[in-house]
Design an enzyme around this catalytic site. Structure first.
Site, PDB file in Angstrom:
ATOM      1  N   CYS A  18      28.371  38.438  45.329  1.00  0.00           N
ATOM      2  CA  CYS A  18      27.060  38.753  44.778  1.00  0.00           C
ATOM      3  C   CYS A  18      26.366  39.734  45.718  1.00  0.00           C
ATOM      4  O   CYS A  18      26.850  40.040  46.808  1.00  0.00           O
ATOM      5  CB  CYS A  18      26.226  37.486  44.626  1.00  0.00           C
ATOM      6  SG  CYS A  18      25.883  36.664  46.215  1.00  0.00           S
ATOM      7  N   HIS A  47      29.996  31.533  53.379  1.00  0.00           N
ATOM      8  CA  HIS A  47      30.977  30.454  53.457  1.00  0.00           C
ATOM      9  C   HIS A  47      32.331  30.904  52.902  1.00  0.00           C
ATOM     10  O   HIS A  47      32.728  30.530  51.788  1.00  0.00           O
ATOM     11  CB  HIS A  47      30.463  29.218  52.728  1.00  0.00           C
ATOM     12  CG  HIS A  47      29.431  28.472  53.506  1.00  0.00           C
ATOM     13  ND1 HIS A  47      28.523  27.622  52.928  1.00  0.00           N
ATOM     14  CD2 HIS A  47      29.170  28.443  54.845  1.00  0.00           C
ATOM     15  CE1 HIS A  47      27.740  27.106  53.871  1.00  0.00           C
ATOM     16  NE2 HIS A  47      28.118  27.603  55.035  1.00  0.00           N
ATOM     17  N   CYS A 102      19.658  36.094  52.348  1.00  0.00           N
ATOM     18  CA  CYS A 102      19.606  36.674  51.006  1.00  0.00           C
ATOM     19  C   CYS A 102      18.151  36.783  50.556  1.00  0.00           C
ATOM     20  O   CYS A 102      17.380  35.821  50.686  1.00  0.00           O
ATOM     21  CB  CYS A 102      20.385  35.785  50.040  1.00  0.00           C
ATOM     22  SG  CYS A 102      20.221  36.313  48.310  1.00  0.00           S
ATOM     23  N   GLU A 136      21.278  26.377  53.680  1.00  0.00           N
ATOM     24  CA  GLU A 136      20.143  26.933  52.934  1.00  0.00           C
ATOM     25  C   GLU A 136      19.010  25.914  52.841  1.00  0.00           C
ATOM     26  O   GLU A 136      17.831  26.267  52.978  1.00  0.00           O
ATOM     27  CB  GLU A 136      20.575  27.368  51.534  1.00  0.00           C
ATOM     28  CG  GLU A 136      19.424  27.988  50.738  1.00  0.00           C
ATOM     29  CD  GLU A 136      19.786  28.316  49.303  1.00  0.00           C
ATOM     30  OE1 GLU A 136      18.873  28.293  48.456  1.00  0.00           O
ATOM     31  OE2 GLU A 136      20.965  28.605  49.028  1.00  0.00           O
ATOM     32  N   THR A 174      19.411  27.777  45.823  1.00  0.00           N
ATOM     33  CA  THR A 174      19.780  28.851  44.886  1.00  0.00           C
ATOM     34  C   THR A 174      21.168  28.709  44.294  1.00  0.00           C
ATOM     35  O   THR A 174      21.505  29.433  43.356  1.00  0.00           O
ATOM     36  CB  THR A 174      19.696  30.226  45.582  1.00  0.00           C
ATOM     37  OG1 THR A 174      20.651  30.267  46.646  1.00  0.00           O
ATOM     38  CG2 THR A 174      18.302  30.494  46.111  1.00  0.00           C
ATOM     39  N   CYS A 204      19.903  31.374  41.676  1.00  0.00           N
ATOM     40  CA  CYS A 204      19.934  32.831  41.657  1.00  0.00           C
ATOM     41  C   CYS A 204      20.737  33.345  40.465  1.00  0.00           C
ATOM     42  O   CYS A 204      21.538  32.622  39.860  1.00  0.00           O
ATOM     43  CB  CYS A 204      20.486  33.369  42.975  1.00  0.00           C
ATOM     44  SG  CYS A 204      22.273  33.282  43.130  1.00  0.00           S
ATOM     45  N   SER A 277      30.884  34.012  47.352  1.00  0.00           N
ATOM     46  CA  SER A 277      31.222  34.441  48.712  1.00  0.00           C
ATOM     47  C   SER A 277      32.701  34.765  48.872  1.00  0.00           C
ATOM     48  O   SER A 277      33.178  34.986  49.986  1.00  0.00           O
ATOM     49  CB  SER A 277      30.814  33.356  49.719  1.00  0.00           C
ATOM     50  OG  SER A 277      31.299  32.084  49.328  1.00  0.00           O
TER      51      SER A 277
END
Length: 317
Positions: A18, A47, A102, A136, A174, A204, A277
């Protein structure tokens, strides 16, 4: 291999990197280019071991805490975000730091601060939907003083949570399951009708799109392989979504060499996706290994196109 049997592959799209992951990797690469190796990175930048090992080869050194970083060094904070105490510690130690958080995670941080306000009468206690211990979540909860945020991990906890009396708001990690989060939000809104939240949950665009893409292939699949690391939240959620959407089975595999080939017994239609990721190279690697054993027929089912690009942070742009 003679007489290879046919295998139909349904590629879900979008899949893989992303914009936030791409930006985080570019932050590390640009810091190395400008300042030379080593550049230290607090926590895995994203990750995925393949990504981490590639950056290590360029001169990145991954650490868990800043006390592992020598004085006057350059250090990057991972895409997952960090508590406010981390940049404060970096400044105290006179480290040169670059924030690869991010932008969509940073947006959640700002939402939390807005709800909390200045601690005055309009201050809201915040319920964060997310997974305990995920970086996060640790970073987002660390934007506010201890006790300002209560973590809610599932619908059962949403039914039981007892926040202090007063105004409430909710925010979300997210990378959650869209469907699970909707269920939790419904419970919270039913129990606390005045609770404030974002216009749309904070999940997200990339997580939402990849889950929708997996749903588009899963019902037709005997097996869905999601390429991603076990500690990747969005990759784990893709595997869960695939099973719930009708795949007979779904597995998370870091890369082709980790696949248990007995899982392919009896598989005629295989779904293939990758967490946000996981680089596309790992998808192509898997296809190459499959082609050694089967005669492939590949179809891509793409639910949307993505054109999001995030700029590098100011010191590196």
């Amino acid at each position: 291999m003679a007489n290879k049997r046919p295998l139909r592959i349904l590629l879900s799209g979008p899949r893989g990197f992303c914009a936030g992951v791409d930006r985080a990797i570019r932050v590390v690469e640009e810091a190395i280019r400008r300042f030379g190796a080593p550049v230290y990175v607090r926590h895995e930048i994203v990750h995925n071991r393949t990504v981490v090992e590639a950056l290590e080869a360029q001169g990145a050194v991954f650490v868990e805490e800043l006390d592992e970083v020598p004085p006057d060094a350059h250090v990057v904070f991972s895409a997952h975000g960090v508590p406010k105490s981390v940049p404060q510690e970096a400044e105290r130690r006179h480290l040169h730091y670059y924030d690869a958080t991010c932008p969509l995670v940073s947006k959640v941080h700002r939402e939390a601060e807005r709800h909390f306000g200045d601690g005055g009468p309009e201050q809201r206690h915040i319920l964060m939907i997310g997974h305990a211990g995920h970086p996060e979540v640790v970073g987002t909860m660390g934007q506010l003083p201890p006790g300002a945020v209560t973590l809610v991990q599932d619908a059962e906890e949403a039914e039981l949570v007892q926040p202090a009396p007063g105004p409430l708001a909710f925010i979300t990690q997210t990378t959650l399951s869209v469907d699970d989060t909707a269920e939790i939000v419904q419970v919270l809104r039913t129990r606390f009708p005045g609770i404030e939240g974002p216009k749309r949950e904070d999940i997200c665009y990339a997580t939402t799109n990849r889950q929708a893409a997996v749903k588009a292939v899963a019902p037709d699949c005997d097996l869905v392989i999601v390429i991603g690391s076990p500690n990747s939240s969005n990759s784990q959620r893709l595997r869960e979504v695939a099973e719930r959407a009708g795949a007979k089975r779904a597995v998370l595999v870091p890369r082709a060499r980790d696949l248990d080939w007995t899982l392919m017994d009896g598989v005629e239609t295989l779904g293939l996706s990758a967490g946000a990721s996981a680089p596309e190279a790992l998808v192509q690697e898997m296809i190459t290994h499959l082609a050694e054993r089967y005669t492939l027929g590949i179809e891509e089912r793409r639910v949307t196109e993505e054109d999001v690009i995030f700029k590098l942070p100011a010191p590196l742009s």
